[in-house]
Design a protein around this motif. Structure first.
Motif, PDB file in Angstrom:
ATOM      1  N   THR A  97      -6.362 -10.827  -3.213  1.00 46.36           N
ATOM      2  CA  THR A  97      -5.925  -9.467  -2.920  1.00 46.36           C
ATOM      3  C   THR A  97      -6.703  -8.862  -1.757  1.00 46.36           C
ATOM      4  O   THR A  97      -6.135  -8.145  -0.923  1.00 46.36           O
ATOM      5  CB  THR A  97      -6.090  -8.581  -4.170  1.00 46.36           C
ATOM      6  N   LEU A  98      -7.995  -9.164  -1.677  1.00 51.63           N
ATOM      7  CA  LEU A  98      -8.853  -8.552  -0.659  1.00 51.63           C
ATOM      8  C   LEU A  98      -8.999  -9.412   0.591  1.00 51.63           C
ATOM      9  O   LEU A  98      -9.674  -9.015   1.540  1.00 51.63           O
ATOM     10  CB  LEU A  98     -10.236  -8.273  -1.256  1.00 51.63           C
TER      11      LEU A  98
ATOM     12  N   ARG B 177       1.041  -7.299   2.139  1.00 44.34           N
ATOM     13  CA  ARG B 177       1.678  -7.672   0.870  1.00 44.34           C
ATOM     14  C   ARG B 177       0.698  -8.288  -0.116  1.00 44.34           C
ATOM     15  O   ARG B 177       0.806  -8.084  -1.322  1.00 44.34           O
ATOM     16  CB  ARG B 177       2.832  -8.641   1.148  1.00 44.34           C
ATOM     17  N   SER B 178      -0.251  -9.070   0.395  1.00 40.91           N
ATOM     18  CA  SER B 178      -1.212  -9.697  -0.512  1.00 40.91           C
ATOM     19  C   SER B 178      -1.999  -8.639  -1.269  1.00 40.91           C
ATOM     20  O   SER B 178      -2.315  -8.815  -2.452  1.00 40.91           O
ATOM     21  CB  SER B 178      -2.157 -10.618   0.262  1.00 40.91           C
ATOM     22  N   PHE B 179      -2.323  -7.511  -0.604  1.00 35.55           N
ATOM     23  CA  PHE B 179      -3.076  -6.442  -1.266  1.00 35.55           C
ATOM     24  C   PHE B 179      -2.210  -5.682  -2.254  1.00 35.55           C
ATOM     25  O   PHE B 179      -2.608  -5.456  -3.406  1.00 35.55           O
ATOM     26  CB  PHE B 179      -3.664  -5.489  -0.226  1.00 35.55           C
TER      27      PHE B 179
ATOM     28  N   GLY C 285     -11.323  -2.332  -2.646  1.00 39.24           N
ATOM     29  CA  GLY C 285     -11.692  -2.946  -3.923  1.00 39.24           C
ATOM     30  C   GLY C 285     -11.712  -1.930  -5.046  1.00 39.24           C
ATOM     31  O   GLY C 285     -11.335  -2.227  -6.182  1.00 39.24           O
ATOM     32  N   ALA C 286     -12.151  -0.701  -4.728  1.00 37.15           N
ATOM     33  CA  ALA C 286     -12.172   0.354  -5.740  1.00 37.15           C
ATOM     34  C   ALA C 286     -10.774   0.775  -6.147  1.00 37.15           C
ATOM     35  O   ALA C 286     -10.537   1.139  -7.304  1.00 37.15           O
ATOM     36  CB  ALA C 286     -12.958   1.554  -5.221  1.00 37.15           C
ATOM     37  N   ILE C 287      -9.820   0.758  -5.204  1.00 34.72           N
ATOM     38  CA  ILE C 287      -8.425   1.064  -5.561  1.00 34.72           C
ATOM     39  C   ILE C 287      -7.925   0.061  -6.592  1.00 34.72           C
ATOM     40  O   ILE C 287      -7.281   0.423  -7.586  1.00 34.72           O
ATOM     41  CB  ILE C 287      -7.538   1.036  -4.302  1.00 34.72           C
TER      42      ILE C 287
ATOM     43  N   ASP D 169      -7.178   3.999   4.065  1.00 37.56           N
ATOM     44  CA  ASP D 169      -6.114   3.803   5.054  1.00 37.56           C
ATOM     45  C   ASP D 169      -4.901   3.242   4.307  1.00 37.56           C
ATOM     46  O   ASP D 169      -4.893   2.081   3.898  1.00 37.56           O
ATOM     47  CB  ASP D 169      -6.578   2.830   6.138  1.00 37.56           C
ATOM     48  N   LEU D 170      -3.895   4.081   4.116  1.00 38.43           N
ATOM     49  CA  LEU D 170      -2.738   3.690   3.305  1.00 38.43           C
ATOM     50  C   LEU D 170      -1.958   2.539   3.923  1.00 38.43           C
ATOM     51  O   LEU D 170      -1.115   1.934   3.253  1.00 38.43           O
ATOM     52  CB  LEU D 170      -1.825   4.894   3.084  1.00 38.43           C
ATOM     53  N   ASP D 171      -2.244   2.228   5.185  1.00 39.32           N
ATOM     54  CA  ASP D 171      -1.577   1.084   5.807  1.00 39.32           C
ATOM     55  C   ASP D 171      -1.950  -0.240   5.130  1.00 39.32           C
ATOM     56  O   ASP D 171      -1.236  -1.231   5.289  1.00 39.32           O
ATOM     57  CB  ASP D 171      -1.930   1.001   7.299  1.00 39.32           C
ATOM     58  N   ILE D 172      -3.071  -0.254   4.377  1.00 40.54           N
ATOM     59  CA  ILE D 172      -3.442  -1.500   3.704  1.00 40.54           C
ATOM     60  C   ILE D 172      -2.392  -1.894   2.661  1.00 40.54           C
ATOM     61  O   ILE D 172      -2.274  -3.069   2.305  1.00 40.54           O
ATOM     62  CB  ILE D 172      -4.834  -1.428   3.036  1.00 40.54           C
TER      63      ILE D 172
END
Length: 522
Positions: free
Chosen positions: A417-418, A296-298, A430-432, A289-292
């Protein structure tokens, strides 16, 4: 059923209640397997000369012992993470663990270089399957301060694996001799893998293949919808894009045609983004989901991690080359230069994991500053060695700052980040982040070592390595700027607490509620 005192309910719904003891046992299995995969990488670094002589391999064959693993690992990461999100993480983790262990046997028994490289390709697939499940399961079973502690233990394992791998590899090669020694560097993974697999079968929640309970009613795909939820076309597009971007940096004899893959990879990446957006508009569950990335933290944390690996992983490659080729040290001696740094990295990761909720991104900022201090101190040691004959072993002290930086950046940054990513995308997100690490590592090592080797045509080893360190410092400065920006964004987004809230936080004993494991804001 466990009592209410020792139960952590890690999801929003479903019948999964994992006791406090059980989730720490699950973490032990995850960390054991991750330790095995990491030590397998660091051991191979010192085994390359023995492999080359033992199998009569050429330089390209030896390069692909490292590159083949990294390539398949990077290609399958995000798809494997999403598969775990949909199908259940425990079962896929054990499949990846079995694939990695069996391919370690195949690598250790390889009769020639072609067989060895095929085994390494399969090892990369196994590691790519298990790694995102490990991070996703930490997200799934831990909350709040305990998630920071879990990622701190993860960082400790990373530090110990980096510390023991090269030394253990040198010992096995010296003990086993030129023919058996390098084989032992692969076979040493097997007992660890078997033990972790058996414990996983015993301790992972049943059933092993089940959709994680964070998929609430209305979002959980039925059996017939799971293939579409896995988004096979999106998986293929992203895998091809990562392959096209990484391959030119891994093929030492790359032609113009090989480098033409690079813009093709970026084009495929653009097509993948278009497909993921279209897939979501059609009401389906996209691979990512590209909205993640609007979180900003991600997005900031992923950028920091990519930049960090773009620069810092080249340090140990340059140190190994410099102390062996420039200073005449042995492979075992070269491995010893990183021991203090790796042990301090393990300590710093554990320390930071217990405090990341309190200090947040400030820990990452401090770690990046320590990295710059370590680079500056190492440059000074190399110059003094060149000018005054100062012992090169002083690098062990200057590189210790690099170890502290590693422990202060990697695990805390993962937790931060997560933290705000929805659990149903824990594996794929997490894989990204890990894919960014792989791309950063491959591109950074290729470009920085190329600059050093180009400098060696006219300059000494000392000056050439210093040029490499300066390039690394420039990349870390960019990562530091992103970390400072993220800290500024967090400060702006944080609401001012009112007086009643401050009084409530100052007197927690007045509240009758249970601890909050919602993840919160760091």
């Amino acid at each position: 059923m466990p009592s209410s005192q020792d139960v952590n309910v890690p999801m929003d719904a479903d019948d999964t209640l994992v006791s406090d003891a059980d989730r720490w046992r699950i973490l032990a299995v995850l960390l054991g397997a991750i330790f095995m995969s990491l030590i397998g990488v660091s051991i191979v670094n010192v085994a390359l000369p023995a492999i080359q002589s033992g199998l009569n391999a050429d330089n390209s064959d030896v390069q692909w012992v490292l590159s083949g693993y990294a390539l398949t690992f990077g290609v399958v990461l995000v798809a494997a993470g999403r598969a775990g999100d949909i199908m259940g993480r425990g079962g896929l983790f054990l499949i990846g663990l079995a694939v990695f262990t069996l391919s370690s046997v195949a690598a250790g028994l390889a009769p020639d270089a072609r067989w060895l490289n095929a085994a390494r390709f399969v090892q990369g697939i196994g590691s790519g399957l298990l790694s995102p499940q490990g991070i996703g399961m930490i997200q799934q079973y831990f909350r709040g301060d305990e998630r920071g502690r879990a990622f701190g233990y993860f960082g400790t394992v990373v530090g110990f694996s980096v510390a023991t791998g090269p030394v253990l590899g040198g010992f096995l090669i010296q003990t086993g001799g030129p023919e058996l020694g390098w084989r032992l560097t692969f076979l040493v993974n097997v007992p660890i893998g078997i033990v972790a697999f058996v414990l996983g079968l015993m301790w992972f929640p049943r059933p092993l293949f089940r959709r994680p309970p964070e998929f609430v009613e209305g979002q959980t795909p039925r059996r017939g919808q799971r293939l579409r939820s896995l988004d096979p076309i999106g998986s293929l597009l992203l895998g091809l894009a990562v392959l096209a971007v990484l391959y030119p940096f891994m093929e030492s004899r790359g032609s113009v045609l090989t480098w033409a893959l690079l813009p093709g990879g970026f084009l495929l990446g653009g097509v993948w983004i278009w497909w993921e957006r279209r897939y979501k508009r059609l009401g389906r569950s996209p691979m990512v989901d590209l909205d993640i990335f609007r979180t900003r933290s991600f997005s900031n944390g992923t950028a920091i991690m990519t930049l960090y690996f773009l620069g810092m992983t080249s340090i140990w490659v340059l140190v190994a080359l410099y102390v062996q080729n420039g200073e005449g040290k042995t492979a075992l001696e070269a491995g010893m230069f990183g021991i203090p740094a790796a042990l301090l990295s393990a300590y710093a990761a554990n320390w930071a994991g217990h405090r990341v909720n309190r200090y947040g991104r400030k820990i990452v900022i401090a770690g990046l500053v320590l990295a710059l201090v370590g680079l500056a101190a190492s440059i000074l040691v190399i110059l003094l060695n060149e000018w005054t004959g100062l012992s090169i072993w002083w690098l062990m002290l200057s590189l210790s700052f690099i170890g502290l930086a590693q422990g202060s950046v990697i695990s805390p940054n993962q937790a931060l980040t997560l933290a705000e990513v929805p659990l149903e995308y824990a594996g794929s997100s997490g894989a990204i982040m890990q894919t960014g690490q792989r791309i950063g590592t491959s591109v950074g090592i290729a470009m920085i070592t190329a600059a050093v080797f180009l400098s060696l045509e006219t300059l000494s080893w000392s000056i050439s390595v210093i040029i490499g360190f300066v390039l690394i410092a420039a990349v870390i400065l960019v990562a530091l700027a992103v970390a400072i920006k993220d800290q500024h964004d967090r400060r702006k987004a944080r609401p001012e607490p009112d007086r009643a809230q401050l009084e409530q936080e100052a007197a927690p004993e007045k509240r009758g509620s249970t601890p909050d494991y919602s993840g919160g804001h760091y």
